[in-house]
Design a protein around this motif. Structure first.
Motif, short mmCIF file in Angstrom:
data_model
loop_
_atom_site.label_atom_id
_atom_site.label_comp_id
_atom_site.label_asym_id
_atom_site.label_seq_id
_atom_site.Cartn_x
_atom_site.Cartn_y
_atom_site.Cartn_z
N ASN A 44 0.82 -1.22 0.00
CA ASN A 44 0.00 0.00 0.00
C ASN A 44 0.85 1.27 0.00
OD1 ASN A 44 -2.52 -1.19 -0.15
ND2 ASN A 44 -2.84 -1.22 2.06
N VAL A 45 1.87 1.33 0.84
CA VAL A 45 2.68 2.58 0.86
C VAL A 45 3.46 2.75 -0.43
CG1 VAL A 45 3.03 3.28 3.25
CG2 VAL A 45 4.45 1.48 2.31
N ILE A 46 3.89 1.65 -1.02
CA ILE A 46 4.61 1.76 -2.29
C ILE A 46 3.65 2.22 -3.38
CG2 ILE A 46 5.86 0.49 -4.08
CD1 ILE A 46 7.11 -1.21 -1.89
N ARG A 47 2.43 1.72 -3.34
CA ARG A 47 1.43 2.18 -4.33
C ARG A 47 1.12 3.67 -4.15
NH1 ARG A 47 -0.52 -2.25 -6.98
NH2 ARG A 47 -2.34 -1.19 -7.79
N ASN A 48 1.17 4.13 -2.88
CA ASN A 48 0.91 5.55 -2.61
C ASN A 48 1.97 6.46 -3.21
OD1 ASN A 48 -1.46 5.08 -1.29
ND2 ASN A 48 -0.56 5.17 0.77
N ILE A 49 3.18 5.95 -3.45
CA ILE A 49 4.16 6.82 -4.12
C ILE A 49 4.13 6.60 -5.64
CG2 ILE A 49 5.65 7.08 -2.08
CD1 ILE A 49 7.62 5.09 -3.38
N GLY A 50 3.12 5.89 -6.10
CA GLY A 50 2.89 5.84 -7.54
C GLY A 50 3.47 4.65 -8.27
N LEU A 51 3.91 3.62 -7.52
CA LEU A 51 4.46 2.44 -8.18
C LEU A 51 3.49 1.28 -8.06
CD1 LEU A 51 8.11 2.77 -6.83
CD2 LEU A 51 7.36 3.16 -9.20
N ASP A 52 3.48 0.42 -9.08
CA ASP A 52 2.51 -0.68 -9.12
C ASP A 52 3.05 -1.90 -8.34
OD1 ASP A 52 0.34 -2.26 -9.72
OD2 ASP A 52 1.06 -2.78 -11.73
N ALA A 53 2.98 -1.81 -7.02
CA ALA A 53 3.47 -2.92 -6.19
C ALA A 53 2.46 -4.06 -6.17
CB ALA A 53 3.71 -2.41 -4.77
N ARG A 54 2.97 -5.27 -6.28
CA ARG A 54 2.14 -6.48 -6.22
C ARG A 54 2.75 -7.42 -5.19
NH1 ARG A 54 -2.58 -6.32 -8.98
NH2 ARG A 54 -2.35 -4.39 -10.13
N ILE A 55 1.95 -8.34 -4.69
CA ILE A 55 2.45 -9.26 -3.68
C ILE A 55 2.54 -10.67 -4.25
CG2 ILE A 55 2.24 -10.06 -1.32
CD1 ILE A 55 0.20 -7.79 -0.86
N LYS A 56 3.70 -11.27 -4.08
CA LYS A 56 3.87 -12.65 -4.49
C LYS A 56 3.85 -13.50 -3.22
CE LYS A 56 7.13 -15.62 -6.91
NZ LYS A 56 8.53 -15.84 -6.59
N TRP A 57 2.94 -14.49 -3.21
CA TRP A 57 2.82 -15.32 -2.01
C TRP A 57 4.16 -15.93 -1.63
CZ3 TRP A 57 3.94 -20.37 -0.89
CH2 TRP A 57 3.44 -20.85 0.33
N PRO A 58 4.52 -16.01 -0.33
CA PRO A 58 3.71 -15.49 0.78
C PRO A 58 4.05 -14.06 1.16
CG PRO A 58 5.54 -16.76 1.64
CD PRO A 58 5.66 -16.81 0.14
N ASN A 59 5.22 -13.56 0.73
CA ASN A 59 5.66 -12.33 1.38
C ASN A 59 6.52 -11.41 0.53
OD1 ASN A 59 7.92 -13.76 1.13
ND2 ASN A 59 8.69 -13.41 3.18
N THR B 212 9.23 -26.86 -1.00
CA THR B 212 9.31 -26.89 0.46
C THR B 212 10.52 -27.76 0.80
OG1 THR B 212 8.07 -28.90 0.91
CG2 THR B 212 6.77 -26.91 0.47
N PRO B 213 10.95 -27.75 2.07
CA PRO B 213 12.11 -28.57 2.39
C PRO B 213 11.93 -30.04 2.01
CG PRO B 213 11.64 -27.06 4.18
CD PRO B 213 10.51 -26.93 3.19
N SER B 214 10.68 -30.51 1.96
CA SER B 214 10.50 -31.93 1.70
C SER B 214 10.06 -32.28 0.28
CB SER B 214 9.51 -32.53 2.71
OG SER B 214 8.31 -31.80 2.68
N ARG B 215 9.48 -31.32 -0.45
CA ARG B 215 9.03 -31.70 -1.79
C ARG B 215 8.72 -30.51 -2.67
NH1 ARG B 215 3.28 -32.58 -1.25
NH2 ARG B 215 2.67 -31.18 0.39
N ILE B 216 8.33 -30.80 -3.90
CA ILE B 216 7.99 -29.77 -4.87
C ILE B 216 6.56 -30.01 -5.32
CG2 ILE B 216 8.50 -28.87 -7.17
CD1 ILE B 216 11.40 -29.78 -6.74
N ILE B 217 5.75 -28.96 -5.30
CA ILE B 217 4.36 -29.09 -5.72
C ILE B 217 4.14 -28.17 -6.91
CG2 ILE B 217 1.92 -28.92 -5.01
CD1 ILE B 217 4.40 -28.80 -2.27
N GLY C 13 6.81 -22.06 1.77
CA GLY C 13 7.62 -22.60 0.70
C GLY C 13 8.12 -21.49 -0.19
N ARG C 14 8.89 -21.89 -1.17
CA ARG C 14 9.43 -20.93 -2.12
C ARG C 14 8.64 -21.10 -3.40
NH1 ARG C 14 14.35 -18.65 -4.04
NH2 ARG C 14 14.78 -19.34 -6.15
N CYS C 15 8.07 -20.01 -3.86
CA CYS C 15 7.13 -20.07 -4.99
C CYS C 15 7.77 -19.51 -6.25
CB CYS C 15 5.89 -19.26 -4.61
SG CYS C 15 4.69 -19.10 -5.92
N ILE C 16 7.71 -20.29 -7.31
CA ILE C 16 8.25 -19.83 -8.59
C ILE C 16 7.12 -19.82 -9.61
CG2 ILE C 16 9.85 -20.40 -10.47
CD1 ILE C 16 11.55 -21.80 -8.24
#
Ligand code: BTN
Length: 252
Positions: free
Chosen positions: A90-105, A212-217, A245-248
């Motif tokens: 939200n604050v990044i969008r307030n300075i005029g940039l198109d910030a998006r969120i990639k799960w989870p963080n 994830t540490p144990s597998r790939i989904i 997990g790490r999302c690609i």
């Protein structure tokens, strides 16, 4: 002394020129500190990312940890990661940039990462004693100061905006936004925040591969559960929920 617009966040601030990791310090002092205490550093020498990764933290960024005591069950702590990601976007969008969120963080601009969040919690039985929200924002540093191997896929607010950002006023605005979102988190059904988060997320609807540490989904990201888990529909049409997990993103 920072001209904060908040009442809870930043009542007390531990400010350092250089630390190993603001999250590590915050965890050491969290039990004896009041909710809202901040740990801020100009430089981190041992900045930590998710899943044991290093977080490069030179001069020019915002490296901050927020101590919260929401008194929630441990399984809800990951919700605060979404709360923080939403506030940053939200604050990044307030300075005029198109910030998006990639799960989870990850907060990203034009597909490049500008912020990462590391949430660490300690719980007694099932109630959290504290949650440390560690937030790293690439603000004014030169990408050339970041080792090549970390630079790929990253950007800074300065690079995206084309101008230097006033870090103190950006931090004031961010803390104000985070406090607003935290108040909503405590007073409203989580579905409200989740809806706002979903509106800014670019993950849902995409073909993804989560490690994830144990597998790939692999499959299509079709939603997020109230606890912040990603729901993936796999090729065999079954659904799976992934807490961390790490999302690609697939190229499509
Ligand atoms: C990630 O995307 O992997 C999370 C990165 C989190 C970095 C922040 S910077 C402030 C705080 N202190 C740390 O050591 N890490 C977090």
């Amino acid at each position: 002394q920072m001209g904060l617009k908040t009442t809870l966040l930043g009542k007390k601030i531990h400010y350092f020129e250089e630390v190993t990791s603001t999250n590590s310090i915050a965890k050491e002092i969290a039990v004896s500190e009041e909710e809202g205490t901040l740990v801020i550093a100009e430089v981190q020498k041992g900045g930590r990312g998710r899943m044991g990764r290093e977080w490069v933290s030179p001069h020019g960024g915002i490296w901050i940890s927020v101590i919260l005591k929401p008194g929630i069950p441990l399984r809800h702590a990951s919700r605060l990661t979404l709360v923080a990601g939403l506030a940053v976007a939200n604050v990044i969008r307030n300075i005029g940039l198109d910030a998006r969120i990639k799960w989870p963080n990850d907060v990203r601009i034009n597909g490049k990462k500008v912020c990462g969040i590391l949430t660490e919690a300690k719980a007694e039985v099932d109630r959290v004693d504290y949650v440390v929200l560690g937030i790293g924002i690439n603000v004014n540093m030169d990408l050339k100061d970041i080792p090549e191997s970390f630079r790929a896929g990253s950007t800074t607010l300065k690079a995206e905006l084309g101008t230097h950002i006033k870090r103190v006023s950006f931090l004031q605005d961010f803390l104000f936004e985070l406090e607003q979102q935290y108040i909503l988190f405590k007073t409203q059904p989580f579905s409200h925040i989740l809806n706002d988060w979903l509106a800014l997320s670019d993950t849902i609807g995409r073909e993804v591969k989560v490690t994830t540490p144990s597998r790939i989904i692999e499959g299509k990201a079709v939603g997020v559960t109230p606890d912040g888990a990603l729901v993936i529909r796999k090729a065999d049409d079954t659904k799976e929920e992934i807490i961390a997990g790490r999302c690609i993103y697939a190229r499509s």
